[in-house]
Design an enzyme around this catalytic site. Structure first.
Site, PDB file in Angstrom:
ATOM      1  N   LEU A 106       0.850  -1.191   0.000  1.00 23.99           N
ATOM      2  CA  LEU A 106       0.000   0.000   0.000  1.00 23.99           C
ATOM      3  C   LEU A 106       0.884   1.239   0.000  1.00 23.99           C
ATOM      4  O   LEU A 106       1.790   1.372   0.824  1.00 23.99           O
ATOM      5  CB  LEU A 106      -0.906   0.014   1.240  1.00 23.99           C
ATOM      6  CG  LEU A 106      -1.728   1.286   1.476  1.00 23.99           C
ATOM      7  CD1 LEU A 106      -2.731   1.498   0.353  1.00 23.99           C
ATOM      8  CD2 LEU A 106      -2.432   1.222   2.834  1.00 23.99           C
ATOM      9  N   ILE A 115       0.510   5.105   0.527  1.00 22.23           N
ATOM     10  CA  ILE A 115      -0.381   6.174   0.984  1.00 22.23           C
ATOM     11  C   ILE A 115       0.201   7.518   0.564  1.00 22.23           C
ATOM     12  O   ILE A 115       1.256   7.924   1.035  1.00 22.23           O
ATOM     13  CB  ILE A 115      -0.553   6.124   2.511  1.00 22.23           C
ATOM     14  CG1 ILE A 115      -1.169   4.789   2.936  1.00 22.23           C
ATOM     15  CG2 ILE A 115      -1.425   7.282   2.988  1.00 22.23           C
ATOM     16  CD1 ILE A 115      -1.347   4.641   4.441  1.00 22.23           C
ATOM     17  N   CYS A 142       0.405   8.418  -3.041  1.00 27.22           N
ATOM     18  CA  CYS A 142       1.255   7.831  -4.091  1.00 27.22           C
ATOM     19  C   CYS A 142       1.726   8.840  -5.121  1.00 27.22           C
ATOM     20  O   CYS A 142       2.566   8.508  -5.966  1.00 27.22           O
ATOM     21  CB  CYS A 142       0.509   6.708  -4.796  1.00 27.22           C
ATOM     22  SG  CYS A 142      -0.966   7.260  -5.701  1.00 27.22           S
ATOM     23  N   THR A 196      -4.272   8.687  -3.542  1.00 31.16           N
ATOM     24  CA  THR A 196      -3.941  10.103  -3.573  1.00 31.16           C
ATOM     25  C   THR A 196      -5.220  10.907  -3.453  1.00 31.16           C
ATOM     26  O   THR A 196      -6.306  10.390  -3.731  1.00 31.16           O
ATOM     27  CB  THR A 196      -3.207  10.482  -4.875  1.00 31.16           C
ATOM     28  OG1 THR A 196      -2.992  11.901  -4.915  1.00 31.16           O
ATOM     29  CG2 THR A 196      -4.008  10.098  -6.098  1.00 31.16           C
ATOM     30  N   CYS A 201      12.491  27.128   0.924  1.00 31.48           N
ATOM     31  CA  CYS A 201      12.529  25.788   1.528  1.00 31.48           C
ATOM     32  C   CYS A 201      13.944  25.222   1.480  1.00 31.48           C
ATOM     33  O   CYS A 201      14.412  24.606   2.454  1.00 31.48           O
ATOM     34  CB  CYS A 201      11.551  24.857   0.816  1.00 31.48           C
ATOM     35  SG  CYS A 201       9.816  25.210   1.175  1.00 31.48           S
TER      36      CYS A 201
END
Length: 383
Positions: free
Chosen positions: A173, A175, A177, A198, A355
């Site tokens: 899985l 989570i 994606c 998503t 950032c």
């Protein structure tokens, strides 16, 4: 005044706001209308009052509006943060508003979870295809032995696969994606079946296209609505959207979806301090309702549900990743300029630059944390 106006810096008015800003910058290595790459060239006389009244929101908005220029915003941000100006970045009212909002309502509830997809990830696949590399990874690369962005992203994907100890036939899985980068890599190189979720319609559409020939299913779905059992679970660059009020639910969901011998890898940006806050400019223009977890947040929220097996920090690699994305934006913007205005271009340049500066100053971290449900065998993490 727009950013296209080709004029030099203005003569600075002798105002109280200007003097306060100059005093704050003293000793930082950033000056007003200087010649160094990190210096700020002022193009509008009201920029000082906007910054003092609005903090980082005013700083970012005035750049988007073309009120100031800086050759290297990343260097400017790094110097300001190392000088301690991050403590002055948000006004008291901004901090109070966010705390009240996050205290009285769940900013990352099911009904609000799709907002970040609509605002940011759905902005345009053509934009992200030019900003990112061929893997379409929108998270920190692993530059330990890489020489370029694509190699760093493939190394990050493979590192995650190795930490999860993937084996052919496993159900995995993913989570958050994104555009299917991990799903495609894991299915193609490790023979696993992947379900990716998503909250972005544009991501889901392109991810399905990119993974069409692989055992990969892409769902437009919130993590809280998942059912089933998966041998391995991964979440890369999604936890920043979960929110502190949902951390417990998040880890409880992971435990529910994972067998007793399963493994879960969490890849997330991390904050140095355990504060419930968000940068106002990032909150408004880039990642609405997002907030960064601290190490304590992760440890406390997971301890009733999962066992921590490994924790790795390669935060400095995000600086290099962001600068590579910025270089791509600068090199390829002309290809998509007819679809996006100048304000959007400046928004992305500012976002990526500040950032990068924050990671360079070590004000932000990048963590990969491996969890289990407490399986008996020893876990040895690859590096």
């Amino acid at each position: 005044m727009t950013s296209d106006t080709r004029i030099g810096p203005i003569t600075l008015p002798d105002t109280r706001a200007r003097r306060v800003v100059e005093r704050l910058l003293e000793g930082s290595g950033v000056t007003l209308n200087g010649d160094a790459p990190q210096d700020i060239r002022v193009l509008h006389p009201d920029v000082f009052s906007r910054i003092l009244h609005q903090g980082t929101l005013g700083l970012g908005e005035t750049y988007m509006e073309g009120w100031w220029e800086c050759e290297r915003i990343d260097q400017m941000a790094t110097r300001m943060l190392l000088h301690g100006l991050g403590q002055h970045a948000r006004t008291p009212s901004e901090k109070l508003i966010y705390r009240l909002q996050s205290g009285f309502r769940n900013l990352q509830s099911r009904t609000r979870a799709y907002m970040v997809g609509e605002v940011h990830y759905d902005l345009g696949n053509d934009l992200f295809e030019r900003m990112l590399d061929e893997t379409m990874c929108y998270s920190c690369g692993y530059w330990k032995e890489a020489d370029d962005l694509a190699a760093a992203q493939r190394a990050k994907l493979e590192l995650a696969c190795q930490k999860l100890d993937l084996r052919p036939g496993m159900r995995v899985l993913d989570i958050g994606c994104g555009w299917g980068s991990f799903a495609a890599h894991a299915a193609r190189h490790h023979g696993v079946e992947v379900t990716g979720i998503t909250i972005s319609k544009e991501q889901a559409a392109l991810a399905r296209e990119r993974c069409a020939d692989l055992p990969v299913e892409i769902l437009l779905q919130d993590y809280r609505d998942l059912d089933g059992l998966f041998d391995r679970i991964v979440s890369i660059g999604m936890f920043e959207h979960v929110g502190h009020r949902n951390y417990g639910t998040y880890f409880e969901t992971i435990r529910r979806l994972m067998p007793s011998d399963g493994l879960f890898l969490l890849h997330t940006i991390g904050a140095n301090r355990s504060q419930i806050s968000a940068d106002p400019w990032i909150h408004r223009y880039i990642f609405p309702n997002g907030t960064l977890p601290s190490a304590m947040h992760i440890a406390r929220a997971s301890e009733d549900h999962l066992m921590m097996e490994d924790w790795q920090n390669f935060g400095p690699d995000y600086d290099r990743t962001l600068m590579a994305w910025l270089a791509n934006v600068d090199a390829h913007w002309h290809e998509i300029a007819p679809r996006y205005n100048e304000r959007t271009r400046r928004m992305f340049r500012y976002y990526l630059s500040v950032c990068a500066g924050a990671f360079r100053a070590r004000h932000l971290q990048l963590w990969q944390v491996v969890f289990s449900r407490g399986r008996a065998q020893r876990y040895d993490a690859p590096r």
